[in-house]
Design a protein around this motif. Structure first.
Motif, short mmCIF file in Angstrom:
data_model
loop_
_atom_site.label_atom_id
_atom_site.label_comp_id
_atom_site.label_asym_id
_atom_site.label_seq_id
_atom_site.Cartn_x
_atom_site.Cartn_y
_atom_site.Cartn_z
N CYS A 56 41.01 38.26 60.51
CA CYS A 56 41.20 39.65 60.09
C CYS A 56 42.65 39.91 59.69
O CYS A 56 43.59 39.47 60.36
CB CYS A 56 40.80 40.58 61.24
SG CYS A 56 41.12 42.33 60.93
N ILE A 57 42.84 40.63 58.57
CA ILE A 57 44.19 40.96 58.10
C ILE A 57 44.50 42.45 58.31
O ILE A 57 45.56 42.92 57.89
CB ILE A 57 44.37 40.60 56.61
CG1 ILE A 57 43.33 41.34 55.74
CG2 ILE A 57 44.25 39.09 56.42
CD1 ILE A 57 43.52 41.14 54.24
N GLY A 58 43.57 43.19 58.91
CA GLY A 58 43.83 44.60 59.21
C GLY A 58 43.93 45.50 57.99
O GLY A 58 44.64 46.50 58.02
N CYS A 59 43.18 45.17 56.93
CA CYS A 59 43.26 45.98 55.71
C CYS A 59 42.55 47.32 55.87
O CYS A 59 42.86 48.29 55.17
CB CYS A 59 42.68 45.22 54.52
SG CYS A 59 40.91 44.88 54.65
N GLY A 60 41.56 47.38 56.76
CA GLY A 60 40.86 48.63 57.03
C GLY A 60 39.70 48.94 56.10
O GLY A 60 39.08 50.00 56.22
N TYR A 61 39.36 48.03 55.18
CA TYR A 61 38.24 48.30 54.28
C TYR A 61 36.95 48.53 55.05
O TYR A 61 36.14 49.38 54.69
CB TYR A 61 38.04 47.11 53.32
CG TYR A 61 39.07 46.98 52.23
CD1 TYR A 61 40.13 47.88 52.13
CD2 TYR A 61 39.00 45.97 51.28
CE1 TYR A 61 41.08 47.76 51.14
CE2 TYR A 61 39.95 45.84 50.28
CZ TYR A 61 40.98 46.74 50.21
OH TYR A 61 41.92 46.62 49.22
N CYS A 62 36.75 47.76 56.13
CA CYS A 62 35.52 47.88 56.91
C CYS A 62 35.39 49.26 57.54
O CYS A 62 34.29 49.81 57.65
CB CYS A 62 35.46 46.80 57.98
SG CYS A 62 36.91 46.73 59.06
N SER A 63 36.51 49.86 57.94
CA SER A 63 36.46 51.17 58.58
C SER A 63 36.02 52.25 57.59
O SER A 63 35.39 53.23 57.98
CB SER A 63 37.83 51.53 59.18
OG SER A 63 38.80 51.71 58.16
N TYR A 64 36.36 52.07 56.31
CA TYR A 64 35.93 53.01 55.29
C TYR A 64 34.48 52.79 54.90
O TYR A 64 33.77 53.75 54.56
CB TYR A 64 36.82 52.89 54.05
CG TYR A 64 38.23 53.39 54.25
CD1 TYR A 64 38.50 54.75 54.35
CD2 TYR A 64 39.29 52.50 54.34
CE1 TYR A 64 39.79 55.21 54.54
CE2 TYR A 64 40.58 52.94 54.54
CZ TYR A 64 40.83 54.30 54.63
OH TYR A 64 42.10 54.76 54.84
N ALA A 65 34.03 51.54 54.94
CA ALA A 65 32.66 51.23 54.51
C ALA A 65 31.62 51.56 55.56
O ALA A 65 30.48 51.90 55.24
CB ALA A 65 32.56 49.74 54.15
N CYS A 66 31.98 51.49 56.84
CA CYS A 66 31.01 51.68 57.92
C CYS A 66 30.63 53.15 58.06
O CYS A 66 31.49 54.00 58.28
CB CYS A 66 31.57 51.16 59.24
SG CYS A 66 30.47 51.44 60.64
N PRO A 67 29.34 53.50 57.97
CA PRO A 67 28.93 54.90 58.12
C PRO A 67 29.01 55.40 59.55
O PRO A 67 28.90 56.60 59.79
CB PRO A 67 27.48 54.90 57.62
CG PRO A 67 27.00 53.50 57.86
CD PRO A 67 28.19 52.62 57.65
N PHE A 68 29.19 54.49 60.51
CA PHE A 68 29.23 54.88 61.92
C PHE A 68 30.66 54.87 62.48
O PHE A 68 30.86 55.15 63.65
CB PHE A 68 28.36 53.93 62.75
CG PHE A 68 26.96 53.82 62.24
CD1 PHE A 68 26.05 54.85 62.44
CD2 PHE A 68 26.55 52.70 61.54
CE1 PHE A 68 24.76 54.76 61.96
CE2 PHE A 68 25.25 52.60 61.05
CZ PHE A 68 24.36 53.64 61.26
N MET A 90 30.57 43.70 56.35
CA MET A 90 30.58 42.31 55.88
C MET A 90 30.74 42.23 54.37
O MET A 90 31.39 41.32 53.85
CB MET A 90 29.27 41.62 56.31
CG MET A 90 29.08 41.48 57.80
SD MET A 90 27.53 40.64 58.23
CE MET A 90 27.87 38.98 57.63
N ALA A 91 30.13 43.21 53.68
CA ALA A 91 30.14 43.19 52.22
C ALA A 91 31.53 43.44 51.64
O ALA A 91 31.88 42.89 50.60
CB ALA A 91 29.15 44.22 51.67
N VAL A 92 32.34 44.29 52.31
CA VAL A 92 33.62 44.68 51.73
C VAL A 92 34.81 43.88 52.26
O VAL A 92 35.90 43.95 51.69
CB VAL A 92 33.90 46.18 51.97
CG1 VAL A 92 32.80 47.04 51.36
CG2 VAL A 92 34.07 46.48 53.45
N CYS A 93 34.63 43.11 53.33
CA CYS A 93 35.76 42.39 53.91
C CYS A 93 36.29 41.33 52.93
O CYS A 93 35.55 40.42 52.54
CB CYS A 93 35.34 41.71 55.22
SG CYS A 93 36.70 40.80 56.00
N PRO A 94 37.55 41.42 52.52
CA PRO A 94 38.08 40.48 51.52
C PRO A 94 38.33 39.08 52.06
O PRO A 94 38.51 38.14 51.28
CB PRO A 94 39.40 41.15 51.08
CG PRO A 94 39.83 41.94 52.27
CD PRO A 94 38.56 42.44 52.91
#
Length: 210
Positions: A87-99, A64-68
């Motif tokens: 969602c724009i599919g930038c992928g920031y959330c996939s990098y931020a999520c530790p799981f 939630m914190a990194v989603c632009p």
């Protein structure tokens, strides 16, 4: 208000992958995405353990914190969901999520980027509860039906627990007491090291006492 949480008991998980299969079948998960997966720790050595991992629906979710575009939101039950129309599919959330919960759906040899997909705690999405549009984008909304996520319901050893965080914590706490492992169940010995000889250090007594 209940706050929904997952927890996996590594002492009970037998790596059957029933939770993974149930999730994909119930929610018609797109090809290339595993909303839930079983991870083996210390594979092939003494002390090997397996745990079932998915979105943990964090109270302070980094996705939630990194989603632009602020496509992530939290329900009254504490479930972290996202709006695929935003969602724009930038992928920031996939990098931020530790799981590793948010994932790109894959299609073909090298995969095809699109809208992010993740575990919804079987709570659907922003569309009307139980609607076809909701199912096509997010899967089945079992919470609206008064049910818990299917992955937890089908776990044969009850290693995977899902539901009200207080209830889940009470169940796990009772197991820890029966096992008499104390803080070791949380991995403190692994993280911070054990005293020489494996003994638990006793607190120092005040001066002048016997």
């Amino acid at each position: 208000m209940a706050r929904m949480k997952f927890i996996c008991d590594a002492e009970r998980c037998i790596e059957c992958n029933g939770c993974v299969t149930a999730c994909k079948a119930e929610n018609d998960v797109p090809w290339g995405v595993n909303r839930r997966r079983v991870v083996t720790l210390n594979d092939g050595v003494p002390g090997e353990k397996s745990i079932s991992v998915a979105c943990m629906h964090c109270s302070d979710a980094p996705c939630m914190a990194v989603c632009p575009v602020d496509c992530f939101y939290r329900t009254d039950d504490g479930v972290v969901l996202h709006d695929k129309d935003v969602c724009i599919g930038c992928g920031y959330c996939s990098y931020a999520c530790p799981f590793g919960a948010p994932q790109f759906p894959g299609n073909g040899t090298f995969g095809l980027r699109g809208k992010m997909d993740k575990c919804t705690f079987c709570a659907g999405g922003p569309e009307a509860n139980g609607s076809q549009a909701e199912f096509e984008k997010y899967g089945r909304n079992r919470l609206a039906e008064g049910k818990l996520p299917l992955c937890a319901e089908v776990c044969s050893t009850k290693a995977l627990l899902g539901g009200d965080g207080d209830v889940v914590a009470d169940i796990f706490r009772s197991r820890v007491v029966v096992r008499n492992k104390g803080s070791e169940v949380w991995g403190w010995g692994t993280a911070y090291g054990k005293p020489a000889g494996g003994a638990t250090p006793k607190p120092a007594k005040p001066e002048g006492t016997k």
